[in-house]
Each structure stands twice: as C-alpha cells, then as structure tokens.
Write a protein that holds these residues in place. Structure first.
Motif, PDB file in Angstrom:
ATOM      1  N   LEU A 100      19.213 -11.966   7.451  1.00 31.56           N
ATOM      2  CA  LEU A 100      19.540 -12.349   8.838  1.00 31.56           C
ATOM      3  C   LEU A 100      20.627 -11.411   9.693  1.00 31.56           C
ATOM      4  O   LEU A 100      20.460 -11.046  10.676  1.00 31.56           O
ATOM      5  CB  LEU A 100      20.060 -13.743   8.809  1.00 31.56           C
ATOM      6  N   GLY A 101      21.658 -11.103   8.810  1.00 37.79           N
ATOM      7  CA  GLY A 101      22.654 -10.428   9.233  1.00 37.79           C
ATOM      8  C   GLY A 101      22.052  -8.663   9.676  1.00 37.79           C
ATOM      9  O   GLY A 101      22.445  -8.385  10.621  1.00 37.79           O
ATOM     10  N   SER A 102      21.222  -8.428   8.920  1.00 43.16           N
ATOM     11  CA  SER A 102      20.655  -6.982   9.098  1.00 43.16           C
ATOM     12  C   SER A 102      19.691  -7.180  10.425  1.00 43.16           C
ATOM     13  O   SER A 102      19.877  -6.217  11.301  1.00 43.16           O
ATOM     14  CB  SER A 102      19.662  -6.252   8.041  1.00 43.16           C
ATOM     15  N   VAL A 103      19.074  -8.270  10.660  1.00 40.75           N
ATOM     16  CA  VAL A 103      18.093  -8.356  11.603  1.00 40.75           C
ATOM     17  C   VAL A 103      18.955  -8.597  12.978  1.00 40.75           C
ATOM     18  O   VAL A 103      18.795  -7.926  13.844  1.00 40.75           O
ATOM     19  CB  VAL A 103      17.341  -9.605  11.461  1.00 40.75           C
ATOM     20  N   VAL A 104      19.932  -9.180  13.003  1.00 40.46           N
ATOM     21  CA  VAL A 104      20.874  -9.512  14.333  1.00 40.46           C
ATOM     22  C   VAL A 104      21.428  -8.328  14.713  1.00 40.46           C
ATOM     23  O   VAL A 104      21.694  -7.580  15.654  1.00 40.46           O
ATOM     24  CB  VAL A 104      22.137 -10.518  13.830  1.00 40.46           C
ATOM     25  N   LEU A 105      21.868  -7.201  13.468  1.00 36.80           N
ATOM     26  CA  LEU A 105      22.634  -6.093  13.799  1.00 36.80           C
ATOM     27  C   LEU A 105      21.740  -5.165  14.546  1.00 36.80           C
ATOM     28  O   LEU A 105      21.939  -4.342  15.493  1.00 36.80           O
ATOM     29  CB  LEU A 105      23.072  -5.459  12.608  1.00 36.80           C
ATOM     30  N   ASN A 106      20.560  -5.142  14.061  1.00 40.18           N
ATOM     31  CA  ASN A 106      19.440  -4.338  14.543  1.00 40.18           C
ATOM     32  C   ASN A 106      19.122  -4.562  15.983  1.00 40.18           C
ATOM     33  O   ASN A 106      18.998  -3.834  16.700  1.00 40.18           O
ATOM     34  CB  ASN A 106      18.042  -4.354  13.614  1.00 40.18           C
ATOM     35  N   LEU A 107      19.026  -6.018  16.260  1.00 45.80           N
ATOM     36  CA  LEU A 107      18.796  -6.356  17.473  1.00 45.80           C
ATOM     37  C   LEU A 107      19.911  -5.995  18.591  1.00 45.80           C
ATOM     38  O   LEU A 107      19.921  -5.653  19.787  1.00 45.80           O
ATOM     39  CB  LEU A 107      18.773  -7.908  17.448  1.00 45.80           C
TER      40      LEU A 107
END
Length: 124
Positions: A100-107
């Motif tokens: 989830l952290g990776s997805v949020v950072l990419n967004l």
C-alpha cells in the motif's frame, strides 16, 4: 556419540515451526530451511545449515562421532527461539502495508508529474 533418533524429535518441532511461522513446505528439514531463505536472519540460517549437516553425518556411523552435541543443542535453541519470535500475522500486515505504501507513493509521484506537465503547458 549422539543417537540419531534423539535428533528426530527436535528437528520435527523445528519443521513444524518453519511451516507454521513462515509457511515453508518441503519433504524434509533441509528443503524447508532452504525455502525459508532470507526470511530468517543469517545466524539462524547458519544454525539450520549446521543442523542439516549434523543430520547427514548422523546417518553414517563413522561420521556420527564428529558431531558435537553441545554445539548442535545450541544451534537448535537458536533456530527454535528465532522461529518462535516470528509472528505470521505481523508479517502479513507488514507486507500489505508495504504494498500500500508503494502504491500511494507512486500515485503521489504521478500526481506531481501531471501537475508539473499542466503548469508547463500553461493550463494552471
């Protein structure tokens, strides 16, 4: 000299801990330990390798005399304590939070790129 049958019960317990705590499967202890891989700290992996080596030595009568019982007991204790400290629920939670952290950072990065593009084109 160590009795090979005396070693089988603790190794069975370690196999059960590997399966319960890390979810590793395999036909014997060595395979399960290899599949655990880097999920175990280096000192625990080394202890597991020494236990596996002792298992193979104990299968041969002349090599069985080379196994140090005190060192083998220490290695089993180290691996057992390390496996008992691992919490499978915490590992799953950490994995989900990491994704989830990776997805949020990419967004966030994608949003910043879109805003920079719109500013560059004069739309903002």
């Amino acid at each position: 000299m160590i009795d090979p049958h005396r070693l089988s019960d603790p190794v069975t317990e370690l196999e059960q801990l590997l399966r319960d705590r890390l979810g590793t499967r395999g036909r014997d202890f060595g395979v399960k330990l290899r599949r655990a891989g880097r999920r175990l700290p280096r000192y625990a992996r080394n202890a597991g390798r020494r236990i596996t080596s002792a298992q193979t030595k104990l299968a041969h009568p002349k090599l069985a005399r080379l196994v140090d019982q005190a060192a083998l007991d220490r290695d089993m204790t180290v691996l057992r304590d390390t496996l008992k400290d691992i919490d499978p629920k915490e590992r799953r939670k950490d994995a989900v939070l990491s994704v989830l952290g990776s997805v949020v950072l990419n967004l966030i990065l994608l949003g910043a790129v879109i805003l920079a593009f719109l500013w560059w084109r004069g739309a903002i």
